[in-house]
Structures are given as C-alpha cells and as structure tokens.
Design a protein around this motif. Structure first.
Motif, mmCIF file in Angstrom:
data_model
loop_
_atom_site.group_PDB
_atom_site.id
_atom_site.type_symbol
_atom_site.label_atom_id
_atom_site.label_comp_id
_atom_site.label_asym_id
_atom_site.label_seq_id
_atom_site.Cartn_x
_atom_site.Cartn_y
_atom_site.Cartn_z
ATOM 1 N N PHE A 189 16.844 26.367 27.829
ATOM 2 C CA PHE A 189 16.591 24.994 27.406
ATOM 3 C C PHE A 189 15.787 24.300 28.481
ATOM 4 O O PHE A 189 16.239 24.169 29.610
ATOM 5 N N ILE A 190 14.588 23.896 28.124
ATOM 6 C CA ILE A 190 13.715 23.234 29.085
ATOM 7 C C ILE A 190 14.090 21.747 29.096
ATOM 8 O O ILE A 190 14.261 21.141 28.035
ATOM 9 N N ASN A 191 14.259 21.201 30.302
ATOM 10 C CA ASN A 191 14.690 19.812 30.415
ATOM 11 C C ASN A 191 13.517 18.846 30.319
ATOM 12 O O ASN A 191 12.385 19.196 30.623
ATOM 13 N N ALA A 192 13.838 17.606 29.910
ATOM 14 C CA ALA A 192 12.783 16.597 29.733
ATOM 15 C C ALA A 192 12.396 15.968 31.061
ATOM 16 O O ALA A 192 13.247 15.706 31.912
ATOM 17 N N GLU A 193 11.108 15.744 31.243
ATOM 18 C CA GLU A 193 10.609 15.030 32.428
ATOM 19 C C GLU A 193 10.098 13.648 32.050
ATOM 20 O O GLU A 193 9.715 12.870 32.898
ATOM 21 N N VAL A 194 10.043 13.396 30.732
ATOM 22 C CA VAL A 194 9.505 12.126 30.252
ATOM 23 C C VAL A 194 10.657 11.297 29.707
ATOM 24 O O VAL A 194 11.483 11.793 28.942
ATOM 25 N N GLU A 195 10.732 10.037 30.126
ATOM 26 C CA GLU A 195 11.808 9.161 29.680
ATOM 27 C C GLU A 195 11.549 8.679 28.254
ATOM 28 O O GLU A 195 10.399 8.580 27.840
ATOM 29 N N PRO A 196 12.643 8.301 27.542
ATOM 30 C CA PRO A 196 12.445 7.841 26.162
ATOM 31 C C PRO A 196 11.462 6.671 26.053
ATOM 32 O O PRO A 196 10.648 6.631 25.139
ATOM 33 N N ASN A 197 11.541 5.706 26.997
ATOM 34 C CA ASN A 197 10.618 4.559 26.870
ATOM 35 C C ASN A 197 9.174 4.932 27.177
ATOM 36 O O ASN A 197 8.248 4.372 26.608
ATOM 37 N N GLU A 198 8.979 5.930 28.047
ATOM 38 C CA GLU A 198 7.621 6.437 28.283
ATOM 39 C C GLU A 198 7.086 7.073 27.004
ATOM 40 O O GLU A 198 5.919 6.910 26.652
ATOM 41 N N ALA A 199 7.982 7.819 26.327
ATOM 42 C CA ALA A 199 7.592 8.481 25.074
ATOM 43 C C ALA A 199 7.222 7.446 24.029
ATOM 44 O O ALA A 199 6.258 7.612 23.287
ATOM 45 N N GLN A 200 7.984 6.340 23.992
ATOM 46 C CA GLN A 200 7.689 5.278 23.032
ATOM 47 C C GLN A 200 6.313 4.674 23.299
ATOM 48 O O GLN A 200 5.551 4.403 22.381
#
Ligand SMILES: [Zn+2]
Length: 363
Positions: A189-200
């Motif tokens: 499982f590759i972990n996320a480096e981008v935060e949800p608000n950055e993605a938004q």
C-alpha cells in the motif's frame, strides 16, 4: 528519543508503523488500517477491486505469447500489486461563458454575361450570383457539469507504466476497502504524500480548465468564462497497478498490468538473438541491393535513351538505403516496449456506453 516520533503502534493490530514527514496518510501493511497525518483513522477508505494474482499472471503470459516471446523459456520471478493512492474529489460546477462565434450568410450580387440566342445573335443579360460572407456573432451560453476528479496522491510517481495506467484509470467502480480481499496477494500500500485540501485545490484547477476548454470548443474566440465550482470532501482510494518481473536468458524484463482490467499497460518484450540476426541480414541485404541499383542508375542516367530508368533506379536506391535503417536499428535493440492500451480504451468506451444506456433505461 527520535525513534518514538518515527514509529507508532497500529491501534488496530499493534504492528509498528513507520512514520515519515512526507507521508500524509499511511496504511498499516498488516491489517489495512489507515491513518491521517494526526494519526486519526481515515473514514471511508475505498479501493478499486483487482483481478486475482492468477489472472494477472495468465494475462502477462498471454501478452508475451502474442508478442512472440517463447514462454517456455521464461520464468516469472515477481507478481506484485502496488496499491497507488488517489483522492477522488466530487464536484459540482456551473459555467457561464461569452464569446464570438463565426458564421456565414448568403448574399447576392448582380452580374452580367454575354449569351448567344438561337439566331446566333449576341446579347448581354444580367443575373444574380450567390456568395458567402463571414459574419461574427456574439454568443453566450452556460452549462452545468458535475462529477468526480481523480488526483494522484503522490508527488513523484516512478512506477513503470504509471502514466499509461493513470490515463485509463476509471475510478467509478470503487468499493469499500477490504483488507481480507487483498492481503493474500503480494500487495504493497503506497502512502499519500498529498493532503486532501491540496487535492481539492488541484481538482479545482483541473475542473476550471476543462470547463474553459469545453466552452471554447464551439466558439471562434472565448472572451469570458466564469465557473462556479464546489468541491466536496475527497475520498481516499487505493488503486492496484501490478508489477511483474520475468527472466529470459539471465536478463530481467518488466511488465505492468492494470488491476481493474487485468490488461498490460506497458511491457518489455525481448528480441531473441535469432530475430536480431534476421533483422541484421535483412538490413545489410537491403543496403547492398540499394547500392547496386543506385550505381546502375547513375550509369544509365548519363545515357539519353535510359535516363528516365536511371533516375528511377537512383530514387529506388535512396529509398532502399533509408528503409534499411528500420531492420538495422532493430538488430541492435535488445527489447521492445508494447502495451494493450488500445484494448483497454476500447473496453472502457464499451462499458461507458453501457452505463449511459442503463442510465437512460432507468429513467
Ligand atoms: Zn495494523
């Protein structure tokens, strides 16, 4: 101690989780529990279901067979699922635009011409000729577009075949994350480096650009375009990209397979020594024949009677020498790169059509 900052026990299974500043969302590799940056459990963790490891293996064998690889002499060393993290950002948007549209109107002008009547007399008559005039029309319009925007949650993605995988990824058939279903396969499982608000924010920009290009597509010039966009909380989704490694004559080759479709997105195919020799011989013979033709051509073009044939032979010689580059280049290559992208895209179109049809039928 710095060590306690970098590791934490999983609250679900007690396994030690390694933390790092880059990883915004981490998934426990032993139980699948997923935590955000403040170590709170992430609710609504989703995944894209994958074909089984057995099916992936069979599809890779099929792919190699299709590309003329002797599958009896290869050994598959690794078949591994990499679950790549995505944020799916649901959105609603309404766009108002204004621009200039190009059109044409038919106008008529009076012209004269000379005609000869049945008595052989000439006379002048007038007639109307139609012609087109380009006109520019101010146009405004609006449309609403709702949907989901997918954002890869990694800053750098170096997986082999990633861009092909990403371009065909269809994140609509997500299911709840189920560790029981994926733990048996060799999964990471590759972990996320981008935060949800950055993605938004990234999704917002993508949606705005797409709306702008949609508005511009039926205009000659887009003057103004305003989109009102609402982005909702993103869903965290793990999406499987399989990496397969196989060995042939002590050399290792890579193949990447999309988990959802089970299709190869990119794969290295070896060129055997025999194929390389054939290409080399073919290229060399082509050069020789072309040189001989060219030589004859030069001689014949000097003589008046055979000049045309001579020139044709020179052209054939030049074309032949240029074409010989194709087999010669292949003769020095050890491998080729192939994919089933066309097949994946075709299947995607069929399933999209079916989904649309089902939607219409349901209404
Ligand atoms: Zn755990």
């Amino acid at each position: 101690m710095t060590e306690s900052k970098l590791t934490k026990p999983c609250t679900n299974c007690g396994a030690t989780l390694k933390l790092s500043p880059e990883n915004i969302v981490i998934t426990c590799e032993y139980c699948g529990e997923t935590y955000d940056v403040d170590f709170n459990k992430v609710a609504g963790h989703k995944m894209i279901p994958t074909k089984s490891q057995k099916e992936i293996r069979a599809n890779v064998t099929e792919f190699l067979k299709k590309n003329k690889t002797d599958i009896n002499s290869i050994s598959i060393d690794e078949v591994k699922a990499n679950y790549l993290p995505y944020w799916i950002v649901p959105f609603k948007s309404h766009t108002e635009y204004y621009g200039v549209q190009r059109g044409s109107v038919t106008r008529h002008r009076t012209k004269t011409r000379t005609v000869t009547d049945s008595n052989g007399k000439k006379r002048t008559e007038t007639y109307q000729e139609a012609y087109q005039v380009t006109v520019w029309k101010d146009t405004k319009g609006n449309f609403s577009r709702n949907g989901k925007q997918n954002i890869i949650a990694r800053k750098h993605t170096a997986f082999y075949g990633f861009s092909e995988f990403n371009s065909t990824l269809f994140l609509d058939n997500v299911v709840d994350f189920d560790f029981e279903k994926v733990k048996d396969a060799n999964s990471e499982f590759i972990n996320a480096e981008v935060e949800p608000n950055e993605a938004q924010m990234e999704a917002y920009g993508d949606i705005e650009n797409k709306n702008r290009s949609m508005a511009a597509s039926n205009l000659h010039k887009l003057v103004r375009c305003d989109s009102e966009i609402t982005v909702e909380n993103p869903l965290y989704v793990h999406s499987p990209l399989w990496s397969v490694r196989y060995r042939l004559e002590d050399k290792i080759y890579k193949v990447s397979v999309a988990g959802d479709s089970g299709k190869v997105v990119k794969g290295e195919v070896p060129i055997t020594t025999k194929q390389r020799i054939i290409n080399y011989v073919l290229g060399t013979v082509l050069i020789l024949v072309s040189a001989i033709l060219g030589n004859f051509g030069i001689q014949m073009s000097a003589i008046e009677d055979t000049a045309v044939i001579g020139i044709i032979l020179i052209i054939l010689g030049v074309v032949g020498i240029s074409c010989s580059a194709i087999p010669i280049r292949k003769a020095f290559k050890m491998q080729l790169e192939k994919s089933s992208m066309k097949e994946i895209k075709k299947e995607r179109r069929i399933s999209l059509k079916a989904a649309k049809k089902a939607l219409r039928g349901g209404k």
